[in-house]
Design a protein around this motif. Structure first.
Motif, PDB file in Angstrom:
ATOM      1  N   ASP A  22       0.527  -0.976  -0.386  1.00  0.00           N
ATOM      2  CA  ASP A  22      -0.320  -0.163  -0.061  1.00  0.00           C
ATOM      3  C   ASP A  22       0.143   1.851  -0.132  1.00  0.00           C
ATOM      4  O   ASP A  22       1.257   1.205   0.862  1.00  0.00           O
ATOM      5  CB  ASP A  22      -1.052  -0.054   1.349  1.00  0.00           C
ATOM      6  CG  ASP A  22      -1.957   1.697   1.697  1.00  0.00           C
ATOM      7  OD1 ASP A  22      -1.948   1.888   0.503  1.00  0.00           O
ATOM      8  OD2 ASP A  22      -2.091   1.699   2.333  1.00  0.00           O
ATOM      9  N   VAL A  23       0.911   1.907  -1.363  1.00  0.00           N
ATOM     10  CA  VAL A  23       1.900   3.181  -1.581  1.00  0.00           C
ATOM     11  C   VAL A  23       1.381   4.102  -1.659  1.00  0.00           C
ATOM     12  O   VAL A  23       0.973   5.423  -2.252  1.00  0.00           O
ATOM     13  CB  VAL A  23       2.970   3.031  -2.084  1.00  0.00           C
ATOM     14  CG1 VAL A  23       3.668   2.077  -1.810  1.00  0.00           C
ATOM     15  CG2 VAL A  23       2.570   2.452  -3.875  1.00  0.00           C
ATOM     16  N   SER A  24      -0.662   4.246  -0.453  1.00  0.00           N
ATOM     17  CA  SER A  24      -1.518   5.060  -0.885  1.00  0.00           C
ATOM     18  C   SER A  24      -0.696   6.908  -1.193  1.00  0.00           C
ATOM     19  O   SER A  24       0.029   6.694  -0.006  1.00  0.00           O
ATOM     20  CB  SER A  24      -2.310   5.009  -1.031  1.00  0.00           C
ATOM     21  OG  SER A  24      -3.285   4.266  -0.662  1.00  0.00           O
ATOM     22  N   MET A  32       4.626  16.169   2.315  1.00  0.00           N
ATOM     23  CA  MET A  32       6.197  16.467   2.043  1.00  0.00           C
ATOM     24  C   MET A  32       5.946  16.700  -0.126  1.00  0.00           C
ATOM     25  O   MET A  32       6.570  18.145   0.339  1.00  0.00           O
ATOM     26  CB  MET A  32       6.362  14.814   1.805  1.00  0.00           C
ATOM     27  CG  MET A  32       6.449  13.936   3.149  1.00  0.00           C
ATOM     28  SD  MET A  32       6.454  12.666   2.687  1.00  0.00           S
ATOM     29  CE  MET A  32       6.233  11.838   4.207  1.00  0.00           C
ATOM     30  N   HIS A 112       5.878  12.006  12.633  1.00  0.00           N
ATOM     31  CA  HIS A 112       5.498  10.542  12.617  1.00  0.00           C
ATOM     32  C   HIS A 112       7.308   9.886  12.294  1.00  0.00           C
ATOM     33  O   HIS A 112       8.387  10.220  11.762  1.00  0.00           O
ATOM     34  CB  HIS A 112       5.220  10.744  11.116  1.00  0.00           C
ATOM     35  CG  HIS A 112       3.469  10.333  11.388  1.00  0.00           C
ATOM     36  ND1 HIS A 112       3.231   9.386  10.925  1.00  0.00           N
ATOM     37  CD2 HIS A 112       2.549  11.724  11.026  1.00  0.00           C
ATOM     38  CE1 HIS A 112       1.585   9.516  11.760  1.00  0.00           C
ATOM     39  NE2 HIS A 112       1.024  10.626  11.489  1.00  0.00           N
ATOM     40  N   ILE A 114       7.999   7.104  11.364  1.00  0.00           N
ATOM     41  CA  ILE A 114       8.728   6.607  10.607  1.00  0.00           C
ATOM     42  C   ILE A 114       8.897   6.775   9.624  1.00  0.00           C
ATOM     43  O   ILE A 114      10.346   6.459   8.730  1.00  0.00           O
ATOM     44  CB  ILE A 114       7.238   5.419   9.839  1.00  0.00           C
ATOM     45  CG1 ILE A 114       8.251   4.765   8.283  1.00  0.00           C
ATOM     46  CG2 ILE A 114       6.116   6.451   9.038  1.00  0.00           C
ATOM     47  CD1 ILE A 114       8.867   3.332   8.888  1.00  0.00           C
TER      48      ILE A 114
ATOM     49  N   PRO B   2      -1.270   7.318  16.394  1.00  0.00           N
ATOM     50  CA  PRO B   2      -1.302   6.622  14.821  1.00  0.00           C
ATOM     51  C   PRO B   2       0.031   6.437  14.315  1.00  0.00           C
ATOM     52  O   PRO B   2       0.431   6.045  13.419  1.00  0.00           O
ATOM     53  CB  PRO B   2      -2.340   8.582  14.273  1.00  0.00           C
ATOM     54  CG  PRO B   2      -2.543   9.049  15.419  1.00  0.00           C
ATOM     55  CD  PRO B   2      -1.999   8.316  16.786  1.00  0.00           C
ATOM     56  N   GLN B   3       0.884   7.466  14.827  1.00  0.00           N
ATOM     57  CA  GLN B   3       2.416   6.990  14.991  1.00  0.00           C
ATOM     58  C   GLN B   3       2.831   5.466  15.009  1.00  0.00           C
ATOM     59  O   GLN B   3       3.864   5.424  13.931  1.00  0.00           O
ATOM     60  CB  GLN B   3       3.746   7.900  15.607  1.00  0.00           C
ATOM     61  CG  GLN B   3       3.243   9.431  15.426  1.00  0.00           C
ATOM     62  CD  GLN B   3       1.982  10.080  15.676  1.00  0.00           C
ATOM     63  OE1 GLN B   3       1.441   9.492  16.461  1.00  0.00           O
ATOM     64  NE2 GLN B   3       2.554  11.033  16.011  1.00  0.00           N
ATOM     65  N   GLN B   6      -0.385   2.781  12.972  1.00  0.00           N
ATOM     66  CA  GLN B   6      -0.966   2.621  11.538  1.00  0.00           C
ATOM     67  C   GLN B   6      -0.194   1.976  10.643  1.00  0.00           C
ATOM     68  O   GLN B   6       0.839   3.075   9.883  1.00  0.00           O
ATOM     69  CB  GLN B   6      -1.534   4.900  10.705  1.00  0.00           C
ATOM     70  CG  GLN B   6      -2.399   4.643  11.207  1.00  0.00           C
ATOM     71  CD  GLN B   6      -3.176   5.822  11.333  1.00  0.00           C
ATOM     72  OE1 GLN B   6      -2.393   7.266  10.902  1.00  0.00           O
ATOM     73  NE2 GLN B   6      -4.837   5.832   9.801  1.00  0.00           N
ATOM     74  N   GLY B   8       0.397   0.101   8.534  1.00  0.00           N
ATOM     75  CA  GLY B   8       0.311  -0.399   7.708  1.00  0.00           C
ATOM     76  C   GLY B   8       0.615   0.843   6.430  1.00  0.00           C
ATOM     77  O   GLY B   8       0.119   0.671   4.812  1.00  0.00           O
ATOM     78  N   THR B   9       0.430   2.040   7.027  1.00  0.00           N
ATOM     79  CA  THR B   9       0.650   3.511   6.563  1.00  0.00           C
ATOM     80  C   THR B   9       2.389   3.239   5.937  1.00  0.00           C
ATOM     81  O   THR B   9       2.790   4.261   5.270  1.00  0.00           O
ATOM     82  CB  THR B   9       0.202   4.542   6.793  1.00  0.00           C
ATOM     83  OG1 THR B   9       1.229   5.021   8.146  1.00  0.00           O
ATOM     84  CG2 THR B   9      -1.160   4.396   6.924  1.00  0.00           C
ATOM     85  N   PHE B  10       3.376   2.589   6.564  1.00  0.00           N
ATOM     86  CA  PHE B  10       4.507   3.062   7.050  1.00  0.00           C
ATOM     87  C   PHE B  10       5.316   2.414   5.650  1.00  0.00           C
ATOM     88  O   PHE B  10       5.987   4.085   4.701  1.00  0.00           O
ATOM     89  CB  PHE B  10       5.296   2.512   7.702  1.00  0.00           C
ATOM     90  CG  PHE B  10       5.437   2.384   8.886  1.00  0.00           C
ATOM     91  CD1 PHE B  10       4.045   3.665  10.056  1.00  0.00           C
ATOM     92  CD2 PHE B  10       6.658   2.539  10.339  1.00  0.00           C
ATOM     93  CE1 PHE B  10       4.701   3.831  10.906  1.00  0.00           C
ATOM     94  CE2 PHE B  10       5.957   1.868  11.292  1.00  0.00           C
ATOM     95  CZ  PHE B  10       4.832   2.616  11.807  1.00  0.00           C
ATOM     96  N   PRO B  11       4.530   2.237   3.871  1.00  0.00           N
ATOM     97  CA  PRO B  11       5.390   1.969   3.048  1.00  0.00           C
ATOM     98  C   PRO B  11       5.392   2.642   2.915  1.00  0.00           C
ATOM     99  O   PRO B  11       5.998   3.793   1.574  1.00  0.00           O
ATOM    100  CB  PRO B  11       5.223   1.074   2.363  1.00  0.00           C
ATOM    101  CG  PRO B  11       4.070   0.280   3.791  1.00  0.00           C
ATOM    102  CD  PRO B  11       4.209   0.328   5.045  1.00  0.00           C
ATOM    103  N   SER B  12       3.775   3.465   2.417  1.00  0.00           N
ATOM    104  CA  SER B  12       3.231   5.009   1.467  1.00  0.00           C
ATOM    105  C   SER B  12       4.597   5.476   2.026  1.00  0.00           C
ATOM    106  O   SER B  12       4.469   6.683   1.411  1.00  0.00           O
ATOM    107  CB  SER B  12       2.322   4.836   2.114  1.00  0.00           C
ATOM    108  OG  SER B  12       1.541   6.506   2.004  1.00  0.00           O
ATOM    109  N   GLN B  13       4.459   6.665   3.361  1.00  0.00           N
ATOM    110  CA  GLN B  13       5.338   6.921   3.572  1.00  0.00           C
ATOM    111  C   GLN B  13       7.052   7.528   3.454  1.00  0.00           C
ATOM    112  O   GLN B  13       6.990   8.356   3.272  1.00  0.00           O
ATOM    113  CB  GLN B  13       5.018   7.135   5.407  1.00  0.00           C
ATOM    114  CG  GLN B  13       3.861   7.280   6.220  1.00  0.00           C
ATOM    115  CD  GLN B  13       3.352   8.301   8.084  1.00  0.00           C
ATOM    116  OE1 GLN B  13       4.237   8.933   7.817  1.00  0.00           O
ATOM    117  NE2 GLN B  13       2.944   6.890   8.415  1.00  0.00           N
TER     118      GLN B  13
END
Lengths: 240, 165
Positions: A22-24, A32, A112, A114, B2-3, B6, B8-13
């Motif tokens: 998922d790279v939405s 960004m 964030h 990540i 959320p950090q 979520q 699942g959003t890591f690859p997207s970020q």
């Protein structure tokens, strides 16, 4: 009342999936892109004038240029010249991300873990590779502070290695935690404004003051992230 | 938080972080930073150029000043000489005129002397005849003899010579 953490939620805008991943394009991605547009656009506009006597915008761009150039000269020395573009980009990206996060209803992608961790781990790996490329196996001497007695080696080396390995974590957490904490604080205190009725003027004043403080922190954390990157590069180039 | 929830959003970020960061990096590295450094170089070049030009002009001005002073000194010397020459000429001229005047005056004086002398001689000559007659008659009256003309003449002349000296 909405949770103060709600502002950090990632919301997909354009769902994209590549190879099951998922790279939405999300609100984070949007900001960004906006950071690149704002930072890149402003700097391009400022730089393309190239006037002998700079205007306001050009002055700002030149100020940042000289600021980062001075930072590199102080921390790395003349050898740091070739890292100037990447260090400038790190500073510009983080600073713009932090500052855009101060715009109401915006999203702070630097809040964030990540995102900050991805940057930190890349910096960490790149710096480590640079150290080995520069010094080969001799790079391991970095984990032995000069003047350490032989008997202290079993204690010092694990400490040094651990401290070296914790660099990406501290680099990532420092930025992320600062950004997140500031935004939570603003949200919580802003919540009091409505709750306290007429006396809401007090938390309102506080929010105004904190907004100023957060803008300073936005600059400060971008600066800290940049200077630490410089220091790590310096360590890799010159060991101690 | 959320950090951390979520995941699942890591690859997207991360993917979007890489994309946007690389775009910004390429833009700054290739376009913005070279332009800013070129501006700095231009400015430095311009400043250096201006300083060099200013120094050149200052040297030129100094040269001009030196030439002017030299010219001035030359002119002053020339004027001094001219002045000197004029003064000498004037002195020479005045001396010449002085000499001429002295000569003229001397000549005049001489002529006057001569005239006086002539006048005196004439006067003596004129008077001697009269004095001889008076002396002759006086002698005739006193001693009743007519003296010799020659004796009277020489006696009168001797006496006149003595008186008119």
């Amino acid at each position: 009342m909405a949770s103060p953490l709600e502002q950090f939620e990632i919301k997909p805008i354009v769902p994209i999936e590549i190879g099951g991943l998922d790279v939405s394009f999300t609100n984070s991605s949007l900001w960004m892109v906006l950071a690149v547009v704002v930072a890149g656009g402003t700097l391009t506009l400022a730089a393309s004038r190239g006037a002998m006597v700079p205007g306001r915008l050009q002055s700002v761009a030149e100020l940042f240029y000289e600021f980062i150039a001075g930072l590199i000269k102080e921390t790395i020395g003349t050898q740091g010249r070739k890292y100037f573009p990447i260090i400038f980009t790190i500073f510009a990206f983080v600073l713009t991300g932090n500052l855009l996060g101060m715009v109401p209803y915006s999203f702070t992608f630097t809040s964030h873990i990540i995102v900050t961790f991805a940057m930190a781990i890349v910096i960490f790996l790149a710096v480590t590779v640079l150290g080995f490329a520069k010094h080969g196996m001799h790079f391991f001497s970095f984990f032995v502070p000069p003047g350490t007695p032989l008997i202290m080696y079993p204690l010092m080396i694990p400490i040094e290695v651990l401290s070296y390995l914790s660099r990406p974590i501290s680099l990532a957490v420092r930025l992320f935690a600062n950004m997140m904490a500031g935004h939570i604080l603003l949200k919580v205190i802003a919540g009091f404004v409505a709750a306290m009725g007429v006396f809401g003027i007090l938390p309102l004043a506080l929010v105004v003051a904190l907004t100023g403080l957060e803008i300073i922190i936005a600059f400060l954390q971008a600066y800290v992230f940049t200077i630490l990157t410089c220091l790590y590069i310096n360590d890799a180039l010159h060991l101690h | 938080m959320p950090q951390l929830e979520q995941v699942g959003t890591f690859p997207s970020q991360v993917v979007w972080l890489v994309i946007t960061f690389v775009v910004l990096y390429l833009l700054l590295w290739r376009v913005v930073l070279p332009r800013i450094s070129a501006t700095f170089e231009n400015r430095q070049g311009r400043v250096d150029n201006d300083i060099a030009r200013a120094e050149e002009l200052a040297a030129e001005a100094e040269g001009v000043l030196a030439a002017y002073e030299e010219e001035l000194a030359k002119a002053r010397t020339a004027a001094q000489e001219e002045l000197h020459k004029a003064a000498e000429e004037a002195i020479a001229e005045s001396e010449k005129r002085n000499a001429a005047l002295t000569d003229t005056l001397a000549a005049n004086a001489d002529a006057a002397h001569e005239r006086i002398e002539t006048a005196r001689k004439d006067a003596v000559a004129n008077i001697s005849g009269m004095v001889e007659d008076i002396a002759k008659q006086a002698v005739e009256r006193l001693v009743d003899t007519t003296p010799d003309q020659g004796t009277v003449s020489s006696a009168v002349n001797t006496a006149l010579e003595e008186r008119t000296r």
